[in-house]
Every structure is written in structure tokens, then in C-alpha cells.
Design an enzyme around this catalytic site. Structure first.
Site, short mmCIF file in Angstrom:
data_model
loop_
_atom_site.label_atom_id
_atom_site.label_comp_id
_atom_site.label_asym_id
_atom_site.label_seq_id
_atom_site.Cartn_x
_atom_site.Cartn_y
_atom_site.Cartn_z
N HIS A 69 -7.48 -7.50 -7.54
CA HIS A 69 -8.00 -6.32 -7.35
C HIS A 69 -9.37 -6.33 -8.10
CE1 HIS A 69 -7.01 -4.57 -11.35
NE2 HIS A 69 -6.04 -5.06 -11.04
N GLU A 116 1.93 -5.05 -9.57
CA GLU A 116 1.84 -5.54 -11.01
C GLU A 116 3.29 -5.55 -11.47
OE1 GLU A 116 0.98 -7.69 -13.24
OE2 GLU A 116 -0.99 -7.19 -13.38
#
Length: 212
Positions: A12, A87
Site C-alpha cells: 500500500h 498485515e
């Protein structure tokens, strides 16, 4: 002839917590202005290069999803959100800065810094559990998209696990490669073996922070 399934992996764009060197984990932090610009440059670069993908997947955390949105618009793709691409959950270390971790959470920090593969960081995920989650998701996608080209927008820890899968690096070893925000990372799967093709292509970015 063996058909290769190819993956392009993207971490990201930048967030305020990245800039502050603060562990995010599964805390849902948005992109900052730099991250939004990186996502735009990423989309423009893929469109300019004429890169074609058969599917686009993203972590459901907003920093990944919002990185994927301009890419989806530029390439005419739908985004499939996968919680499995989140994550690692850093437990007691979520929100802790790198310079303060050892003082604020000494036991969890020691396990994190030493890459203890069984420690869950006081309520998070162990490295072993995290890696199993990521590997399972990647293998399912490879089977579902056999012979296709897939774009994944995810997180630094996820990309690190996938790099280790492709290169045979053990989880307990310190990371060998950079994982910049919004860079392009390519690997392929021939049905039995993963192969790294290119890593940390930042040619479309003016500036990108490395993964913490």
C-alpha cells in the site's frame, strides 16, 4: 508446456504511521497525501505500460484498498477484498513507534526484534500463524487463476512472507530486501515452484518509504 501463473505484489501507499515509524498491524490507518499520490502514480504507470491483469485483489484494510482503487479505475478491474491479505496483527505493539517499543512493551518487542516465530506479541499473531495465513491465501489464488496474471495490493509483512516463500528464506532470519510503498514486485508459479522475477521496482515513484 507449463503455464505460469504470475503475481504482481504491491505494498500500500504511505500512511502517517509509516512516516512516524509506527507499527500499524491491523489498525485501519488511511493513506496520507503522499500515499494517495503514490497510488495515483502506480495506476498511471500500469496503464501507461499497457499491463494487463486478469484479477485484482486487495487487503480489506483501507490503506491497501484505497491504493487499489485508482488502479482498478485505470485498468477497468473490479477489486476483490480479502481479509487474508491483511498485515500481521502485532498485538501489544500496534501503534508503538520503533524507538519506543523496547521501553513500552519490552517482552513483545524482544520477540518482534528477534523474529521469534512462535510468540504472538501479547494478543497478536505469531510469525508462523501469519505466514500460514498468507501462504494459504496465495496458494488458493494461484490455483483459482492458473495461467493468469494477478495483481495483489497488500502490506509489507505480507510481501515479506511471500518473498521468503519464493526464495526459501526462513522466517526467523532478518529481512534481506526492501519493501517500499507502492513499488512493483513480480513472481511466478509453475504449479510446483515459486520463482522471483523482479523486486522493488520504484521507477514510477518519486519517493517511497521502505517497510518498517
Amino acid at each position: 508446456m507449463t503455464q505460469l501463473t504470475r503475481f504482481c505484489l504491491v505494498r500500500h501507499g504511505e500512511t502517517a504511521w509509516n512516516a512516524e515509524r509506527r507499527l500499524q498491524g491491523q489498525t485501519d490507518i488511511p493513506l496520507n497525501a503522499q500515499g494517495e499520490e503514490q497510488a495515483s502514480h502506480l495506476a498511471q504507470a500500469l496503464q501507461r505500460r499497457g499491463q494487463r491483469f486478469d484479477a485484482l485483489y486487495s487487503s480489506d484494510l483501507m490503506r491497501a484498498h484505497h491504493t487499489a482503487l485508482p488502479v482498478a479505475a485505470a485498468l477497468g478491474l473490479d477489486i476483490t477484498l480479502l481479509p487474508e491479505l491483511r498485515e500481521r496483527h502485532f498485538g501489544a505493539l500496534q501503534g508503538v513507534t520503533l524507538h519506543a517499543g523496547a521501553d513500552q512493551q519490552p517482552a513483545a518487542w524482544q520477540a518482534y526484534a528477534s523474529r521469534d516465530v512462535e510468540h504472538d506479541l501479547a494478543g497478536g499473531e505469531s510469525l508462523n500463524c501469519f505466514a500460514q495465513r498468507v501462504r494459504g491465501a496465495l496458494e488458493r489464488l494461484a490455483a483459482h487463476h492458473h495461467g493468469k496474471t494477478v495483481l495483489l495490493v497488500s502490506h509489507g509483512g505480507v510481501l515479506d512472507v511471500i518473498y521468503r516463500l519464493a526464495c526459501g528464506q526462513p522466517l526467523h532470519e532478518q529481512r534481506r530486501v526492501p519493501i517500499p510503498n507502492a513499488a512493483l514486485n513480480w513472481l511466478s508459479f509453475d504449479g510446483s515452484q515459486w520463482q522471483l522475477e523482479r523486486w522493488a521496482d520504484e521507477s514510477h515513484l518519486a519517493q517511497a518509504l521502505d517497510e518498517l
